[in-house]
Design a protein around this motif. Structure first.
Motif, short mmCIF file in Angstrom:
data_model
loop_
_atom_site.label_atom_id
_atom_site.label_comp_id
_atom_site.label_asym_id
_atom_site.label_seq_id
_atom_site.Cartn_x
_atom_site.Cartn_y
_atom_site.Cartn_z
N PHE A 234 -4.13 -2.86 8.42
CA PHE A 234 -3.42 -1.64 8.02
C PHE A 234 -4.44 -0.57 7.61
O PHE A 234 -4.35 0.59 8.03
CB PHE A 234 -2.47 -1.94 6.86
N ALA A 235 -5.42 -0.96 6.79
CA ALA A 235 -6.43 0.00 6.32
C ALA A 235 -7.22 0.58 7.49
O ALA A 235 -7.65 1.74 7.44
CB ALA A 235 -7.37 -0.68 5.33
N GLY A 236 -7.39 -0.21 8.55
CA GLY A 236 -8.09 0.27 9.74
C GLY A 236 -7.18 0.93 10.75
O GLY A 236 -7.62 1.22 11.88
N GLN A 237 -5.92 1.18 10.37
CA GLN A 237 -4.92 1.82 11.23
C GLN A 237 -4.64 1.02 12.49
O GLN A 237 -4.21 1.57 13.50
CB GLN A 237 -5.33 3.25 11.57
N ASP A 255 10.90 -14.77 2.20
CA ASP A 255 11.33 -13.92 1.07
C ASP A 255 10.15 -13.19 0.42
O ASP A 255 10.22 -12.79 -0.75
CB ASP A 255 12.08 -14.74 0.02
N ASP A 256 9.07 -12.98 1.17
CA ASP A 256 7.92 -12.24 0.65
C ASP A 256 8.22 -10.74 0.79
O ASP A 256 8.01 -10.15 1.85
CB ASP A 256 6.66 -12.62 1.42
N HIS A 257 8.68 -10.14 -0.29
CA HIS A 257 9.13 -8.74 -0.21
C HIS A 257 7.97 -7.79 0.07
O HIS A 257 8.14 -6.75 0.72
CB HIS A 257 9.87 -8.33 -1.48
N GLU A 258 6.76 -8.12 -0.39
CA GLU A 258 5.60 -7.25 -0.12
C GLU A 258 5.28 -7.22 1.37
O GLU A 258 4.90 -6.17 1.91
CB GLU A 258 4.39 -7.73 -0.92
N ALA A 259 5.39 -8.36 2.02
CA ALA A 259 5.14 -8.41 3.47
C ALA A 259 6.18 -7.58 4.21
O ALA A 259 5.85 -6.85 5.17
CB ALA A 259 5.13 -9.84 3.97
N TRP A 260 7.45 -7.67 3.80
CA TRP A 260 8.50 -6.85 4.43
C TRP A 260 8.21 -5.36 4.20
O TRP A 260 8.36 -4.53 5.12
CB TRP A 260 9.87 -7.20 3.86
N TYR A 261 7.78 -5.03 2.96
CA TYR A 261 7.50 -3.63 2.63
C TYR A 261 6.33 -3.09 3.46
O TYR A 261 6.42 -2.03 4.09
CB TYR A 261 7.21 -3.49 1.14
N ASN A 262 5.21 -3.82 3.47
CA ASN A 262 4.04 -3.37 4.22
C ASN A 262 4.32 -3.31 5.71
O ASN A 262 3.82 -2.43 6.42
CB ASN A 262 2.86 -4.30 3.95
N ARG A 263 5.11 -4.26 6.18
CA ARG A 263 5.50 -4.26 7.59
C ARG A 263 6.28 -2.98 7.91
O ARG A 263 6.07 -2.35 8.95
CB ARG A 263 6.36 -5.50 7.87
N GLY A 264 7.18 -2.60 7.01
CA GLY A 264 7.94 -1.36 7.20
C GLY A 264 7.03 -0.14 7.27
O GLY A 264 7.21 0.74 8.11
N SER A 265 6.02 -0.10 6.40
CA SER A 265 5.08 1.03 6.39
C SER A 265 4.29 1.09 7.70
O SER A 265 4.05 2.17 8.25
CB SER A 265 4.13 0.92 5.20
N ALA A 266 3.87 -0.08 8.20
CA ALA A 266 3.13 -0.12 9.47
C ALA A 266 4.01 0.36 10.62
O ALA A 266 3.57 1.13 11.49
CB ALA A 266 2.61 -1.53 9.74
#
Length: 529
Positions: A234-237, A255-266
């Motif tokens: 993600f940091a490397g786009q 149920d890893d909400h951070e992975a779902w969140y970061n996935r959404g941002s990507a």
């Protein structure tokens, strides 16, 4: 995963202890030249060397540590202290000579090699293998390498690799493995990844992949490593790769909400807004009080033009965190797009109370005030934006338009000049500048400004720029060229009524010009009789 270890080139199951004993037997029996390849982690390599020294006291053991890339291993061995008395030489760090050459996968083979370029060290090993044997007949070389490096050597230095007397896979002890994992997970955060260069991120990805390949790795550790890998991508786009990593996290822990969140941002960064919203919804189903997920969900909805839903999402974020200035700002954007200008100003003011240096909020606040006919307040808001970030030409341009509406033509001209000093290739700025100069009675200067507008190369699908260029050409009396420019504007956007009106004006000019020329010719012939 089970604690089963495998030879690099075989699928025969053995325990880590069996694998070590096999290596030890090979080294004990070996008299003279030999090659062995051992897959292990750096920390595991330190453990292995100590154990071999303890178990083979009769052997003279050396360690050649390569701290930087090399292209000639023979020279390094020749200069190694006391090499003529060695029986075993561990070579550590050869992978540093390969890392620079890792490219995107070729033919689905992964990131281990590139068919277009061979690292110099691998050419050296391939072509100099007889020299290794002849120069170092007394040494058994043991290369301690990560998995990617062994794969690279197999593919790009096969002749050298084929001389190997053994290929071994030595898993890292659990305590050492956990220490290496802790170093990766706990010692670096996302902001550091952003500051890293691509090579640093690539090396860390390699390190993570090596830890993931350890046979004793637990599911929890795999999840943590994959999440970290996703963050580095993600940091490397490299958003597609990041999504793949987060998906692998979620396959282990749905149920890893951070992975779902970061996935959404990507996904959002790739413009896949519908999928991003679905991913944020998954994160919020697990952790409903995640204000950042509500905020980013609102941004994705706004990008799809679903402004009402976006505002609802921003409001949920603000219930949880009322001082989230980004949410107040983006809420203002959504309200502005809906034409709810008074509410938009309130939202921008909330954002600016929390963060007075948000120059974009001052800019859009000025636009809304201008739409409400509050020109003086709009200009004051633009000035606030420019005091923070003076190099934004759009703000200078729109400030000039507001000043022009107030009849403050000289100040408007100064504002347009500021805009052009920052970006001189926008025909509309040259065009309005020409209007002002014309109204100020500075006709020669206005013609120069129109000429500049006419000379600018237009992006093929920019109908407004074609229209503005047409106006400038009309002002210069170049009616045929102006007609062509209006035609291009209409070809790009057939519903562009302004260009249609301007086209009809220039057609009349051409007809009038032709009529006058015909009249002149008629009169000339009449008097010639």
């Amino acid at each position: 995963m089970s604690g089963v270890a495998q030879r690099v080139d075989e699928s025969v199951e053995s325990t880590p202890e069996d694998e070590y004993k096999s290596l030890l037997r090979s080294l004990r029996r070996r008299k003279g030249f030999g090659l062995a390849f051992v897959r292990c982690s750096p920390a595991g390599g330190v453990e292995l060397i100590k154990k071999v020294r303890d178990d083979l006291p009769q052997k003279q053991v050396g360690v050649l540590e390569l701290q930087a890339p090399i292209d000639n291993l023979i020279e390094r061995v020749e200069s190694f202290p006391n090499q003529e008395n060695l029986n075993i030489l561990f070579v550590v760090g050869l992978e540093k000579s390969l890392e620079e050459y890792i490219r995107s996968g070729y033919g689905g083979e992964g990131d281990y090699y590139n068919l277009d370029e061979i690292p110099p060290i691998l050419n050296h090993l391939n072509w100099q293998r007889e020299n290794f044997r002849d120069k170092f007949r007394h040494i058994c070389f043991v290369f301690l390498l990560p998995q990617f490096a062994i794969k690279y050597i197999i593919r790009r230095a096969p002749d050298f690799y084929d001389w190997a007397s053994g290929k071994f896979d030595i898993p890292t002890q659990s305590a050492t493995l956990n220490a290496e994992l802790s170093k990766i997970i706990n010692d670096t955060d996302f902001t550091e990844y952003l500051a890293w260069n691509p090579q640093q991120r690539k090396i860390r990805i390699i390190e993570i992949n090596e830890l993931l390949s350890e046979p004793c790795q637990t599911a929890d550790n795999q999840q943590a490593l994959l999440f970290e890998q996703g963050n580095i991508f993600f940091a490397g786009q490299q958003y597609d790769n990041a999504i793949d990593s987060y998906d692998r996290v979620l396959a282990i822990k749905p149920d890893d909400h951070e992975a779902w969140y970061n996935r959404g941002s990507a996904l959002s960064n790739l413009g896949r807004e519908e999928e991003a919203i679905a991913s944020y919804d998954k994160a919020l189903a697990i952790k409903p009080d995640d204000h950042e997920a509500w905020h980013n969900r609102g941004s994705a909805l706004g990008n799809l033009g679903r402004e009402e839903e976006a505002i609802t999402s921003y409001d949920e974020a603000l219930k949880l965190k009322p001082d989230l200035h980004e949410a107040w700002y983006n809420r203002g954007i959504a309200l502005m797009r809906l034409g709810r200008n008074e509410e938009a100003i309130v939202s921008y003011d909330k954002s600016l109370y929390l963060n007075p240096n948000l120059h974009e909020a001052w800019y859009y606040r000025g636009i809304v005030l201008n739409d409400l006919g509050k020109r003086e307040e709009a200009i004051a808001s633009y000035d606030k934006s420019l005091a923070i970030t003076p190099k934004v030409y759009e703000v200078w341009f729109i400030r000039g338009l507001a000043l022009e509406d107030l009849g403050r033509k000289k100040e408007a001209l100064e504002s347009y000049d500021k805009a052009l000093a920052i970006q001189e290739d926008d025909p509309k700025v040259w065009l309005v500048r020409g209007y002002i100069l014309e109204e100020l009675g500075r006709s020669k200067e206005s013609l120069i400004s129109y000429q500049q507008a006419a000379n600018i190369t237009i992006i093929p699908d920019d109908h407004e720029s074609f229209n503005n260029r047409g106006i400038a050409l009309r002002k210069l009396g170049r009616y045929k060229e102006a007609l062509e420019s209006f035609d291009k504007a209409l070809a790009t956007n057939p519903d562009f009524d302004t260009a249609l009106i301007n086209r009809s004006i220039v057609l009349r000019k051409i007809l009038l010009q032709n009529f006058i020329q015909d009249a002149k010719k008629f009169i000339s012939r009449l008097f010639a009789r």
